[in-house]
Design an enzyme around this catalytic site. Structure first.
Site, PDB file in Angstrom:
ATOM      1  N   ARG A  71       0.856  -1.191   0.000  1.00 40.21           N
ATOM      2  CA  ARG A  71       0.000   0.000   0.000  1.00 40.21           C
ATOM      3  C   ARG A  71       0.894   1.245   0.000  1.00 40.21           C
ATOM      4  O   ARG A  71       1.053   1.886  -1.025  1.00 40.21           O
ATOM      5  CB  ARG A  71      -0.935  -0.014   1.227  1.00 40.21           C
ATOM      6  CG  ARG A  71      -2.084   0.989   1.110  1.00 40.21           C
ATOM      7  CD  ARG A  71      -1.700   2.421   1.465  1.00 40.21           C
ATOM      8  NE  ARG A  71      -1.285   2.555   2.863  1.00 40.21           N
ATOM      9  CZ  ARG A  71      -0.856   3.697   3.376  1.00 40.21           C
ATOM     10  NH1 ARG A  71      -0.794   4.783   2.639  1.00 40.21           N
ATOM     11  NH2 ARG A  71      -0.480   3.757   4.640  1.00 40.21           N
ATOM     12  N   ARG A 191      -9.546  -0.474  12.174  1.00 39.39           N
ATOM     13  CA  ARG A 191      -8.661   0.540  12.756  1.00 39.39           C
ATOM     14  C   ARG A 191      -9.064   1.911  12.224  1.00 39.39           C
ATOM     15  O   ARG A 191      -9.402   2.037  11.047  1.00 39.39           O
ATOM     16  CB  ARG A 191      -7.209   0.262  12.353  1.00 39.39           C
ATOM     17  CG  ARG A 191      -6.206   1.284  12.872  1.00 39.39           C
ATOM     18  CD  ARG A 191      -4.789   1.011  12.334  1.00 39.39           C
ATOM     19  NE  ARG A 191      -4.541   1.701  11.089  1.00 39.39           N
ATOM     20  CZ  ARG A 191      -3.405   1.608  10.372  1.00 39.39           C
ATOM     21  NH1 ARG A 191      -2.436   0.825  10.788  1.00 39.39           N
ATOM     22  NH2 ARG A 191      -3.261   2.262   9.249  1.00 39.39           N
ATOM     23  N   HIS A 254       6.619   8.569   8.764  1.00 37.78           N
ATOM     24  CA  HIS A 254       7.499   8.868   7.629  1.00 37.78           C
ATOM     25  C   HIS A 254       8.860   9.327   8.123  1.00 37.78           C
ATOM     26  O   HIS A 254       9.026   9.706   9.290  1.00 37.78           O
ATOM     27  CB  HIS A 254       6.824   9.886   6.715  1.00 37.78           C
ATOM     28  CG  HIS A 254       5.752   9.245   5.884  1.00 37.78           C
ATOM     29  ND1 HIS A 254       5.939   8.918   4.565  1.00 37.78           N
ATOM     30  CD2 HIS A 254       4.502   8.822   6.217  1.00 37.78           C
ATOM     31  CE1 HIS A 254       4.845   8.331   4.109  1.00 37.78           C
ATOM     32  NE2 HIS A 254       3.952   8.264   5.078  1.00 37.78           N
ATOM     33  N   HIS A 352      39.719  -1.420  14.520  1.00 38.51           N
ATOM     34  CA  HIS A 352      38.468  -2.176  14.413  1.00 38.51           C
ATOM     35  C   HIS A 352      38.752  -3.592  13.903  1.00 38.51           C
ATOM     36  O   HIS A 352      38.252  -4.571  14.458  1.00 38.51           O
ATOM     37  CB  HIS A 352      37.494  -1.492  13.439  1.00 38.51           C
ATOM     38  CG  HIS A 352      36.879  -0.240  13.969  1.00 38.51           C
ATOM     39  ND1 HIS A 352      35.587   0.124  13.714  1.00 38.51           N
ATOM     40  CD2 HIS A 352      37.371   0.737  14.757  1.00 38.51           C
ATOM     41  CE1 HIS A 352      35.324   1.275  14.304  1.00 38.51           C
ATOM     42  NE2 HIS A 352      36.391   1.670  14.937  1.00 38.51           N
TER      43      HIS A 352
END
Lengths: 445, 445
Positions: A71, A191, A254, A352
């Site tokens: 959607r 909903r 968003h 690292h």
């Protein structure tokens, strides 16, 4: 200096609040505390005007995933999902284990309506929800197409009330009630979401949500439609709303300002129960909460969540699912994508690399193998260190002295100052200082 | 149901706490409140074990940007910055207006050392900081190369203490003191960071930071080296540390779990003063707080911040800067990148398009023009609406009836069910229902 005290307000949904053992300290009241009101949850202004504070209860997140790739993702700029695309995506989402799959309003187009019927009849474990406007035409059409979960929305922010539907508060509630009644009479889960929740008037939100909760809506939805809500605003707003409803609460956000994943977690900590995601985050503008990033966040929340995520979801489906959707949408998976981006488990700096070679958790909080992706330790560049180079010589089966390893490291750093170097060059350097013994280039660096 | 009250603890840095007018409600103490301790800031467990709460003071964020593209960004998998690359990037960062530019440890390689001298002597407005290990060899070398800001780090998490340097707490503090003394005697600004702060022991952190603050360090640094900290953990940890120091506080965070931008904001709200960023977020693994995303977050914090961001930073430099760095790093700018990603201001759904055509703020919280980028409203697809199609007909100068517009919209939706359509097809449809009048295809859709 201002001091004040506050209390936690009465909660309407205390059964959902669970303990995390943080502290066992003893309590006492200081004599100069300034009282705060009973309804003092959330943002509070201090007396005197020089500071304020925030008080929240935090709950252990309980969540279900509503994936809305079919959607919100179809609203992404370049997506045009064919029926077959939709079937494949729905099947992969189901294989991964999301609890809901949201599809379009069948009224979007004739083929969209047929696709709703097709997805609904696939027999998936996930519930299929349709995202429709809050009106009877849309709701009836969706239910006629076999949809069993209705996600209705209506804008409540001043900007969208004016430029979208033009309805007032009472009309919004009445429209929602009519649709809810219709759904409940047909055993359809429903909903209702206030679009642009975080730019809407809080009093309006509380009235709408509490009224509809009492009326029997299964779930209300909070939507940061424009991606503007700040993290504490989300936690505060969610908590205020959670106090006045007894139904489930969904959250949709968003990513315009980069907070969608963190805000989803804060929403859960405030009382939300369902999170909207999409594959790669695709959606209107720069998208919504990405499914992979959200899983990474909850996987790392603590050891219990890690076990739960691994158990509940088939995480190895994520990468092929993202690859399929990126193909359908015509976009590349970003280099820095969560978990599956090609750089997500790449280590480069000498310090690292040295540490990760000994213990990956030094610089990794996610085990790449849990998601079916692999680690990459870059050793051939000017930031490399002799410890890391030494580990490489061991991988190659070379038995070099410390001084030889340092010589090889120095050579590669000097060479790398002038151009890009690769693993083969490093191996060659190690081979040279090691006296020309054969090197197995097939070993992964 | 448990109730309890708490007080805001005494703050050591009250001058940095400023008011935001949120509430002017009156206060009263409920009779059944349960007291919390005087040192009750942060996460608190409720008695009875069924909930806990969090209490925070929130401050109005005051920040400076430390961009570390030339350090953290050089640790990104594919970057190899030439001297010219570094000069261009430093100049563009300075043009944009970041307050600090962080560069490599000059000991990384011979050319790196020369580059430190070159960047330091460019005469930029931004301060140039070098990121070095906390030892005298590194510090002296950096200062000898003209560096005036030293950013030292040492690991303090159990994992990294074991797999990295092997020093204990006392040795870490002594090493830092020696280097701080050396810097201060030479008027060099100096920061000390505990690497992997959020997996370190809080008592260790408080001791190190408070000791060094009292000793005269200019700034301490908190580093979420592995990107695992959750939002409220950041706010809580920052606040606890801010209470025991009087110096500036920096924050550096990786994005493995998608919270880097939100966590940067929460760190500022807790008392941090400096945020590390990089262009496109490039850095170890999937990177750190992106410069553009952080600017988007602060621009949208409220109207005052929007004005401040526009005034303080030259936002139109962001896009060419990102393009330059993406070229150097050999990566594409992600489609969904903050502000500058090609989809960031694209609108597609009919209801969105209709509203944005009337008022962009309906679905946009950032004005694209402020960043020199443009909006794109997609009208030709099956999710389009007749209102949006009507706006397009107006753009084309067509004077169509509502029924004609609806006819064109229906035609394009039907066509779009079978294949991807484009603006030209929509225009043609409008032209046809409009009686064949000429269409100006030059108009932006």
């Amino acid at each position: 200096m201002h001091r004040f005290r506050s209390i936690v307000p009465r909660l309407s949904r205390s059964s959902r609040f669970r303990a995390l053992p943080i502290s066992t300290r003893q309590f006492s009241i200081p004599s100069n505390a300034v009282p705060l009101p009973e309804d003092s949850s959330g943002l509070l202004c201090a007396r005197g005007g020089d500071l304020y504070h925030v008080e929240f209860e935090i709950i252990e997140p309980v969540f279900k995933i509503i994936d809305t790739t079919l959607r919100e993702g179809e609203q992404f700029a370049t997506t045009f999902f064919t029926t077959e695309d939709k079937r494949v995506i729905a099947q992969m989402l189901d294989d991964l284990g999301v609890e809901y799959i949201e599809v379009m309003n069948p009224l979007a187009s004739a083929q969209t309506a047929k696709d709703c019927e097709i997805i609904s009849s696939m027999g998936l474990k996930a519930k299929i929800a349709s995202h429709v406007r809050c009106n009877m035409v849309d709701v009836k059409e969706a239910i006629n197409r076999g949809i069993t979960v209705i996600h209705m929305y209506m804008a409540t922010s001043p900007a969208l009330k004016k430029f979208s539907h033009g309805k007032n508060l009472r009309e919004i509630i009445e429209a929602a009630k009519e649709a809810i009644t219709y759904c409940k009479e047909r055993n359809v889960e429903v909903r209702f979401s206030c679009e642009d929740t975080f730019r809407s008037d809080l009093a309006d939100l509380l009235e709408i949500y509490s009224t509809l909760s009492e009326f029997g809506v299964d779930r209300i939805g909070l939507a940061d439609t424009v991606g503007v809500a700040s993290p504490l605003q989300v936690l505060d707003t969610v908590r205020r709303i959670a106090r006045v409803v007894t139904c489930e609460i969904g959250y949709h956000t968003h990513n315009d300002t980069g907070c969608c994943i963190a805000n989803a977690l804060l929403a859960l900590q405030g009382g939300v129960t369902h999170i909207d995601t999409s594959v790669l985050g695709i959606g209107e503008r720069n998208g919504i909460t990405p499914l992979g990033g959200f899983l990474a966040r909850m996987y790392t929340y603590n050891a219990g969540y890690k076990s739960m995520i691994i158990e509940r979801y088939n995480l190895r489906v994520l990468k092929p699912l993202e690859e399929y959707v990126s193909h359908c949408a015509g976009v590349d998976i970003p280099f820095n994508n969560y978990v599956t981006g090609w750089s997500a488990f790449t280590h480069k700096a000498g310090v690292h690399s040295k540490a990760v070679l000994q213990n990956p958790s030094s610089y990794e909080v996610i085990c790449p193998d849990d998601f079916g992706v692999s680690r990459d330790i870059k050793l051939a560049h000017r930031l490399t260190g002799w410890n890391a180079v030494g580990e490489r010589s061991t991988q190659l089966g070379l038995d070099l002295s410390e001084s030889s390893i340092k010589e090889a490291a120095k050579f590669i750093k000097t060479l790398a100052d002038t151009k890009k170097v690769d693993l083969e060059m490093l191996d060659k350097a190690l081979q040279n200082v090691g006296g020309g013994r054969p090197v197995n280039y097939g070993i992964q660096g």
